[in-house]
Scaffold this active site. Structure first.
Site: not given
Ligand code: X5A
Ligand code: ZN
Length: 719
Positions: A20, A135, A172, A174, A328, A368
């Site tokens: 994935d 999330h 973060d 996101h 990230d 990441y």
């Molecule tokens: C915790 C976090 C990111 C999810 C990305 C999905 N989640 N495309 O960084």
């Molecule tokens: Zn994130």
């Protein structure tokens, strides 16, 4: 500073068992790489190591539904095929047989950390966890997140530790929509998130991630979203976001909340539901100063109607700051595509440390790029431990697109926050895009490798104090150095010739000590220092000239009280001189300006956030001189806040000169903040007066062309 580090190796057990591409970046090495780097840098050993515990199901129930918790519990017994099928029901999620255990450890680690900080076992700390949490929602996994670690920790802090007002800072890249949903109607938790948004094109592509989502019902204004509409945001953009959006609100958030006066609008007035003063401003109509003059003596009575507005006092002091610490948002990350370098996270941490008495709990979310993640984690831990933060690299010019975002969130939040209420009246740019030429993109690998050496370069002495009158010894933290020695006699004599006043006995003795202390700072043996002197003005001048001739490229001088800039000092861009004193606001040149001492603590705060720090970070000095001269007018907590925040811009190299006449207590307070302790609370305070704001607006108008960190909005016209 005791810093807790909460971790458990078993959180590396969960991993992706099938193919994935979206989920494969969330791997166990994220944790092992970060922990290894902390060990290599000698940082882990300096922390209080705590093994994570599992959160109980009751604790998970603070945020999640029992059905969802049982569903996740059930995944322990599923086959790979069943796990994959279940994972497919959520957006960007994978389950592993050990996911339930790991996710309980992750939530439990956040709880351990909050317990350690709120019981006083630690001052602050970091929990290194996976899976991440921000999330995840009441009954749904999402975006690699299973349980909402930070949200659970916030509820736990409120229920177990009687903490009310909590600030959650989600850096973060996101949008932590899970946290937003959980607290969107709750004014006891202020949620700030910046996130890659690209006008809604970037995951999770939610309408409610935009700046105009401000919370619901009583929670309006307690959700602060700062969407980034372009990739490539860097150190200047992140710092601008904190200085111009998050911190003004964070200082104000504490103004009210449950238990601090609870108000509801009813027709033409507000109803006081609880009586604990001080009550807050009207939430829907922050009022001008003029309307307040009669309101100051108003005493709230439960159940009574009072006219809007009510009270000009704000109470500084949130009780806890939680960081959804995803990395990230750092350079090199494949998800964020941003440019902020690891040391930026030390500076962000440093800024947050002046809140909540330093009670800061950071919990890992995303991140990441293993190298970028590990270095950023180290920077946060260094900042938590109180080490000086390495100076920010790269040009400190916010991007056009970043300023548009900052402008839109300030506009959306202005109805809810007095400190953002003063919107600049300017037309928005004709075209939304088209940023002007920015610096070339930095190469992640080059940036990350050159930063490595800085991890260990910390002066052996963090803080030294040199006093003129030995009788007036303040109470100092045990490892603050009492400097008794002086610079060589000839050196002191050479400088003393500059001013008659410096030849006097005590002034001469003080000068010798100041020079010795300053040389220690310039040579990297001492990080910061405080010296007292009976002749503040000439001593400041000598310190400045000595700094410039002995290695400092740029010196930022912040002079409070009657301390004029030496008239024959070259205006060559190497000295930035800011006078904070009684006279009018004026920019005499790009590098010489003065602002009146604000008449209110709120005005003083605005002065620091909107003027002093943007100038300081824009100038990128390698030495800061802070001088408290005759009639400086600062109260101890104000001086402490200023000194604490001035540790940021120059890699922690700060020399504070305190003129005689200041209470010795002040020296102790300053020594403690330079040493890394949180500044004392400002106590209840008044918001900036119109005069205070006028002075700032005037200077900003004059100075924002050369000093772009001052901008709170994108320049109008075609960029
Ligand atoms: C915790 C976090 C990111 C999810 C990305 C999905 N989640 N495309 O960084
Ligand atoms: Zn994130």
């Amino acid at each position: 500073m005791r810093t807790a580090l909460v971790y458990h190796e078993e959180m590396t057990a969960a991993r992706l068992l099938w193919d994935d591409p979206e989920c494969e970046i969330e791997r166990p090495e994220r944790l092992t790489a970060a922990v290894e780097r902390l060990q290599q840098g000698g940082l882990e050993q300096r922390c209080l190591r705590l093994a994570a515990r599992e959160a109980s199901e009751a604790e998970l129930g603070l945020v999640h539904s029992p059905e969802y918790v049982s569903l996740v519990r059930g995944t322990q017994a599923l086959s790979t095929e069943e796990l994959q099928a279940l994972s497919g029901q959520y957006d960007a999620v994978y389950f592993h047989p050990s996911t339930f255990h790991c996710a309980r450890l992750a939530a439990g680690a956040a709880l351990q950390l909050v317990d350690a900080v709120l019981t006083g076992t630690a001052h602050n700390g970091l929990a290194l966890v996976r899976p991440p949490g921000h999330h995840s929602q009441r009954a749904a996994a999402n975006g690699f997140c299973v349980f909402n670690n930070v949200a659970i920790a916030a509820r736990h802090a409120q229920q177990r530790h009687d903490v009310r007002r909590i600030l959650i800072v989600d850096w973060d890249i996101h949008h932590g929509q899970g946290i937003q949903y959980i607290f969107e109607d709750d004014p006891s938790v202020l949620y700030f998130s910046w996130h890659r948004y690209e006008h809604g094109r970037f995951w999770p592509s939610l309408r409610e991630s935009d700046a105009d989502a401000v919370g619901l019902g009583p929670g309006r204004g307690f959700t602060v979203n700062l969407p980034w509409n372009q990739v490539g945001m860097g150190n200047a953009d992140y710092m601008a976001a904190f200085l111009h959006v998050l911190l003004p609100v964070a200082f104000e958030v504490t103004a009210w909340g449950p238990g601090m006066g609870w108000w509801e609008e009813h027709g033409g007035g507000v109803l006081c539901l609880e009586s604990t003063p001080p009550p807050r401003w009207s939430r829907t109509e922050p009022c001008g100063w003029g309307a307040l003059s009669g309101g100051a003596s108003f005493t709230p009575v439960p159940g009574s109607l009072s006219p809007v507005p009510t009270w000009p006092c704000l109470q500084f002091d949130p009780e806890l700051v939680l960081i959804s610490a995803g990395f990230d948002s750092a350079i090199g990350d494949p998800e964020g595509q941003m440019q902020a370098t690891p040391e930026c996270f030390a500076h962000l941490t440093r800024l947050l440390q002046v809140l909540a008495g330093g009670r800061l709990c950071a919990v890992l979310e995303g991140g990441y790029h293993l190298e970028s993640l590990s270095q950023s984690v180290c920077m946060v831990v260094k900042a938590l431990l109180g080490d000086p933060a390495p100076p920010l690299s790269g040009p400190m010019v916010p991007r056009h697109s970043a300023l548009e975002s900052i402008q839109s969130v300030r506009a959306a939040q202005a109805p809810h926050w007095t400190s953002l209420g003063q919107q600049e009246k300017r037309p928005s740019p004709v075209s939304p895009g088209g940023p002007k030429c920015q610096a070339a993109e930095a190469q992640p690998s080059a940036v990350l490798s050159s930063l490595l050496d800085q991890l260990s370069a910390t002066p052996p002495v963090r803080t030294a104090v040199a006093l003129t009158a030995p009788a007036a010894v303040p109470v100092l933290p045990p490892d603050v150095l009492r400097q008794e020695g002086s610079a060589p006699q000839e050196e002191t004599q050479a400088w003393a010739r500059l001013h008659e006043a410096l030849t006097q006995d005590t002034a001469f003795a003080a000068l010798g000590k100041v020079l010795r202390l300053l040389n220690g700072i310039l040579e990297g043996q001492v990080s910061s220092g405080i010296a007292t002197t009976p002749a503040a003005a000439p001593t400041l001048e000598v310190a400045l000239r000595q700094g410039l001739s002995h290695g400092a490229q740029r010196v930022f001088c912040v002079a409070l009280g009657q301390l004029d800039r030496p008239p024959d000092l070259a205006d060559d861009g190497r000295t930035l001189w800011l006078n904070i004193r009684g006279k009018e606001a004026a920019a005499r040149s790009t590098f010489h300006m003065s602002v009146p001492l604000p008449g209110t603590t709120g005005g003083f705060l605005s002065c620091i956030l909107a003027l002093v720090l943007p100038l300081a970070y824009g100038f990128q000095p390698d030495l800061v001189l802070l001088a408290l001269g005759p009639a400086h007018g600062l109260q101890d907590p104000q001086a402490a806040l200023l000194a604490a925040l001035l540790r940021g811009p120059a890699g922690g190299r700060v020399l504070v000169l305190v003129g005689q006449g200041s209470a010795r207590h002040l020296v102790g307070v300053l020594a403690r903040v330079l040493h890394g302790e949180p500044p004392p609370s400002l106590g209840p305070f008044s918001m900036a007066s119109p005069d205070d704001l006028q002075a700032l607006a005037h200077l900003r108008g004059q100075l924002e062309a050369p000093w772009e960190m001052l901008r709170v909005a994108a320049p109008s016209g075609v960029p």
